[in-house]
Design a protein around this motif. Sequence first.
Motif, PDB file in Angstrom:
ATOM      1  N   ASP A 319       0.838  -1.204   0.000  1.00  0.00           N
ATOM      2  CA  ASP A 319       0.000   0.000   0.000  1.00  0.00           C
ATOM      3  C   ASP A 319       0.871   1.252   0.000  1.00  0.00           C
ATOM      4  OD1 ASP A 319      -2.285   1.581   0.018  1.00  0.00           O
ATOM      5  OD2 ASP A 319      -2.440   1.584   2.202  1.00  0.00           O
ATOM      6  N   SER A 320       1.805   1.287  -0.962  1.00  0.00           N
ATOM      7  CA  SER A 320       2.725   2.429  -1.057  1.00  0.00           C
ATOM      8  C   SER A 320       3.055   2.680  -2.520  1.00  0.00           C
ATOM      9  CB  SER A 320       4.008   2.154  -0.264  1.00  0.00           C
ATOM     10  OG  SER A 320       4.693   1.039  -0.797  1.00  0.00           O
ATOM     11  N   TRP A 321       3.658   3.848  -2.760  1.00  0.00           N
ATOM     12  CA  TRP A 321       4.033   4.246  -4.119  1.00  0.00           C
ATOM     13  C   TRP A 321       5.553   4.167  -4.271  1.00  0.00           C
ATOM     14  CZ3 TRP A 321       0.308   5.378  -7.777  1.00  0.00           C
ATOM     15  CH2 TRP A 321      -0.995   5.547  -7.305  1.00  0.00           C
ATOM     16  N   ILE A 322       6.015   3.536  -5.356  1.00  0.00           N
ATOM     17  CA  ILE A 322       7.438   3.312  -5.598  1.00  0.00           C
ATOM     18  C   ILE A 322       7.948   4.318  -6.620  1.00  0.00           C
ATOM     19  CG2 ILE A 322       9.148   1.646  -6.404  1.00  0.00           C
ATOM     20  CD1 ILE A 322       7.171  -0.558  -5.573  1.00  0.00           C
ATOM     21  N   MET A 323       9.043   4.999  -6.291  1.00  0.00           N
ATOM     22  CA  MET A 323       9.615   6.006  -7.182  1.00  0.00           C
ATOM     23  C   MET A 323      10.172   5.368  -8.453  1.00  0.00           C
ATOM     24  SD  MET A 323      10.505   9.171  -7.816  1.00  0.00           S
ATOM     25  CE  MET A 323      10.508  10.090  -6.258  1.00  0.00           C
TER      26      MET A 323
END
Length: 396
Positions: A319-323
């Motif tokens: 539940d996170s955004w990856i650069m």
Amino acid sequence: MNNSATITIAAADTAAVKRRKKLDQCHQYQSLIPGLPDDIAQICLYHVQPSILYSVCHSWRRLVYSPSFPPFLSIYSLLKPSKSEENSVQFANFDPISAKWNLLPPPPLNPPLRLLLRHRSFISRHLPIQSISVSGNFILLAATTDPLLPALSRPLVFNPLTRKWTPGPRFETPRRWCVAGASKGVVYVASGIGSSYNPEVARSVEKWDLKSNCTKYSCNHHDRNKVWKWEKMSGLKDGKFSREAIEAVGWRGKMCMVNVKGDAAKEGIIYDVGSDTWKEMPEGMLVGWRGPVAAMEEEVIYTVDESKGALRKYDPESDSWIMILENEMLKGAQHMAAAGGRVCVVCGGGDGIAVVDVTADPPSLVVVETPVGFQVLDVHILPRMNQLDSESKNEC
């Protein structure tokens, strides 16, 4: 993609002169591959990159744009004059092989379609024009016309391969400033306002299945209007999604959306298209939703943090955004699309389209320049347009 760009609008007399000159040079038919029947030659050439075929000879160039050749992907956008306050827009296509912008034929409507971009009641902003791409088609869904009314009584569908517009089914309630999106070939509209605010409309949701009893071979223009229809679905709990033009992103059988653009505080919800139910957006997804969002083949969600110019992808496991990358050209991004391993982002102010190859290691970015004197209002990735017979002959 090549970053040179010109709008090709040839005057009729100039085109006729060029056509005669080229036809004079084509005294004999040119086979695709000498010594091979064309049907066998085509099978061989299907495995060659279109950019290579385009640069070799005229007969191969014609093949690339013929209906029999697998269509490559290209960019579709709405363009507006950059120094004009007039309410004029152009539907356009950028061909990455020829590196040219080409205008789409206008919708065949009488009276002509009139879309408002500016109005004295909204001095500091453009009025939204909402469009989506579904199953290889460009669909115009919602906009505003004078005097601040919904501009469309039904959606307009453009098929790049036939180069024709087709009217969709009539809206039960024409809308503007609504939620618009698609999942698995089905179009969804929700909330928004009609001629005035109505709480029932602001909570309502409708879907339109482009595949409904309509196939490529059995559905003509008149049949479509008999089988295409809007169906009411489970509604929203309130009218908070009628304040802006909202993009609903199709992802793994769900429609994801937030009620406010940019990095301001917002609410996020997810609609399950299979169960016709709503639920709150996961916290991590909502926190990282800070700009335009698009899904690659409805499997991977990408977003651009418009304040930082950072492109990220969502990881549902954590539940996170990856650069992925950070670039100045992505700051101020307003619209984006994803397909074929590319993420296309409208640069701040509409002055160019940043194209990111997310399959490369590391990811690469190039910029497609807008035609001189124009700004981009949105972006879609769809199959290239087929050439007209007259254009094909001119390539001889």
